[in-house]
Design a protein around this motif. Sequence first.
Motif, short mmCIF file in Angstrom:
data_model
loop_
_atom_site.label_atom_id
_atom_site.label_comp_id
_atom_site.label_asym_id
_atom_site.label_seq_id
_atom_site.Cartn_x
_atom_site.Cartn_y
_atom_site.Cartn_z
N VAL A 114 0.76 -1.19 -0.07
CA VAL A 114 -0.02 0.22 0.09
C VAL A 114 0.89 1.26 0.05
O VAL A 114 0.64 2.23 -0.59
CB VAL A 114 -0.96 -0.09 1.28
CG1 VAL A 114 -1.80 1.15 1.46
CG2 VAL A 114 -2.09 -1.17 1.04
N GLY A 115 1.97 1.19 0.63
CA GLY A 115 2.92 2.44 0.76
C GLY A 115 3.70 2.94 -0.52
O GLY A 115 3.79 3.81 -0.65
N GLU A 116 3.84 1.82 -1.15
CA GLU A 116 4.49 2.09 -2.73
C GLU A 116 3.40 2.66 -3.64
O GLU A 116 3.76 3.62 -4.29
CB GLU A 116 5.05 0.35 -3.26
CG GLU A 116 6.26 0.03 -2.56
CD GLU A 116 6.53 -1.21 -3.12
OE1 GLU A 116 5.75 -1.94 -3.62
OE2 GLU A 116 7.27 -1.87 -2.59
N GLN A 117 2.19 2.11 -3.48
CA GLN A 117 1.05 2.87 -4.29
C GLN A 117 0.77 4.27 -3.79
O GLN A 117 0.72 5.20 -4.64
CB GLN A 117 -0.19 1.89 -3.99
CG GLN A 117 -0.18 0.25 -4.63
CD GLN A 117 -1.44 -0.34 -4.40
OE1 GLN A 117 -1.95 0.00 -3.46
NE2 GLN A 117 -1.44 -1.55 -5.10
N PHE A 118 0.95 4.41 -2.51
CA PHE A 118 0.75 5.47 -2.02
C PHE A 118 1.55 6.59 -2.46
O PHE A 118 1.44 7.71 -2.88
CB PHE A 118 0.68 5.64 -0.41
CG PHE A 118 0.70 6.97 0.13
CD1 PHE A 118 -0.66 7.33 0.68
CD2 PHE A 118 1.63 7.59 0.60
CE1 PHE A 118 -1.08 8.57 1.25
CE2 PHE A 118 1.47 8.81 1.24
CZ PHE A 118 0.09 9.34 1.56
N ASN A 146 5.18 4.06 8.24
CA ASN A 146 6.68 3.49 7.93
C ASN A 146 7.39 3.07 9.35
O ASN A 146 7.99 2.32 9.54
CB ASN A 146 7.41 4.43 7.32
CG ASN A 146 7.28 4.56 5.68
OD1 ASN A 146 6.49 3.77 5.35
ND2 ASN A 146 7.40 5.77 5.26
N ASP A 147 6.94 4.10 10.42
CA ASP A 147 7.47 3.72 11.81
C ASP A 147 6.91 2.46 12.14
O ASP A 147 7.57 1.62 12.78
CB ASP A 147 6.95 4.61 12.75
CG ASP A 147 7.43 6.07 12.63
OD1 ASP A 147 8.60 5.97 11.85
OD2 ASP A 147 7.03 7.12 13.06
N LEU A 148 5.53 2.05 11.77
CA LEU A 148 4.87 0.88 12.33
C LEU A 148 5.79 -0.16 11.74
O LEU A 148 5.83 -1.18 12.39
CB LEU A 148 3.43 0.66 11.79
CG LEU A 148 2.79 -0.43 12.23
CD1 LEU A 148 2.45 -0.49 13.81
CD2 LEU A 148 1.38 -0.48 11.65
N MET A 149 6.07 -0.50 10.62
CA MET A 149 6.66 -1.29 9.69
C MET A 149 8.21 -1.62 10.29
O MET A 149 8.66 -2.74 10.46
CB MET A 149 6.95 -0.82 8.12
CG MET A 149 5.61 -1.18 7.21
SD MET A 149 5.71 -0.19 5.89
CE MET A 149 6.92 -1.14 5.04
N SER A 150 8.74 -0.47 10.66
CA SER A 150 10.23 -0.77 11.09
C SER A 150 9.96 -1.42 12.57
O SER A 150 10.74 -2.17 13.07
CB SER A 150 10.81 0.66 11.31
OG SER A 150 10.21 1.58 11.82
#
Length: 441
Positions: free
Chosen positions: A381-385, A416-420
């Motif tokens: 989703v982040g890439e599409q965003f 992004n923080d959640l992903m890390s």
Amino acid sequence: MREIVHVQLGQCGNNMGSKFWEVISDEHGITPQGQFAGESDLQLERLNVYYNEATGGRYVPRAVLVDLEPSSIDTVRAGPYGGLFRPENFIIGQGGGSNNWAKGFYTEGAELADYALDVIRKEAEGTDCLQGFQIVHSMGGGTGAGMGSHLMNRMREEYPDRMMMAYSVFPSPKVSDTVVEPYNCVLTLAQLIENCDMVQVLDNEALYDICFRTLKLNGASFGDMNHLVSAVMSGVTCSMRFPGQLNCDLRKMAVNLIPFPRLHFFTTGFAPLTSRGSQQYRQISVPELTQQMWDAKNMMCAADPRHGRYLTACAMFRGRMSTKEVEEQMLNVRSRNSSYFVDWIPDHIKTSICDIPPKGLRMAAAFVGNNSCINEMYRRVGEQFSAMFRRKAYLHWYTNEGMDEMEFTEAESNMNDLMSEYQQCQEASPDDGMEDYEHEQ
């Protein structure tokens, strides 16, 4: 008893929610007219987890149905269970969320939210001991995502100590229903991180795959997919509604599943799932349930648990079975697949056993896992965003409703923080914090 207030928002939420009430009513022996027609007293005993009793022995779901346009709620009303719900609990706007998160969060949705909150407050005040809220919505649209976030914000302010559990339908990897899905999804995710206690991540494509591969349904409808989700939703709360050997409620589940407050996004599964033709060829037993429950193909979201590691998991069994057998199976799973569990938590699995199986089955199990593989969904989703946000595409629809560009940037960095954080948990070893620990000693 520990009651739950159910809130469903938007077209997706209302479709899923109405199916859920069909499943729950069937379990408790409630007819579409709200009368009790069950065989056992156990069905009546704790009906008040989900139902209020009205005059003349009628049972009314403690549900609030919200949408910014009338069409989906009209469908619920016209359906077989439309007469079950209280007419005042249908909250309908006329403007429509039009797939725009800002419309749901700031303009159209905010106007309707006061009215919705009054109804929710009324339902919550009618309970003896409110356990929490169960919210069903999608993350790609305007009403479910935007207004859902707004309502959660406000409910969190009013009921800070009650459990808030969301069933959120994420955008699918290949199939997209709307173009601006990535925007709506990231903005909602930022709100879910802050204001929700538990989020069960669902996704249409994974559900479709289960219907097609496992259940062998050609041309599965949303009704079939919603039935799968309803089986998990009823499995999660079955210990509160029926007697059992080992009980589990929403708070117990949260305490065991969430090692750090922000990491509360779960993958879900259900067993047994068999195609109609092959049912008589298999014996449903605890080992069989366990094997299917932990199977990667059984997960209801498009993230492969083999690409991450389990922080924790919760297995909720239903039916008459031996506790010893359940414990042995869980121990087997842990010892055989130890590389798929993080090292710094000694016991990863919470189990609960409820004596009453779902209708038509001898035993069943619902599964909820907290796995770092959920990052795959955020990354996608982040890439599409970022592809769209880089060109500031479609942004004017959001800024016209009074949103600021900064909100998009903040939501993205929050994700992004959640992903890390998930990544750190996956890679951490038990000795990582030892120096600080010894220093404190």
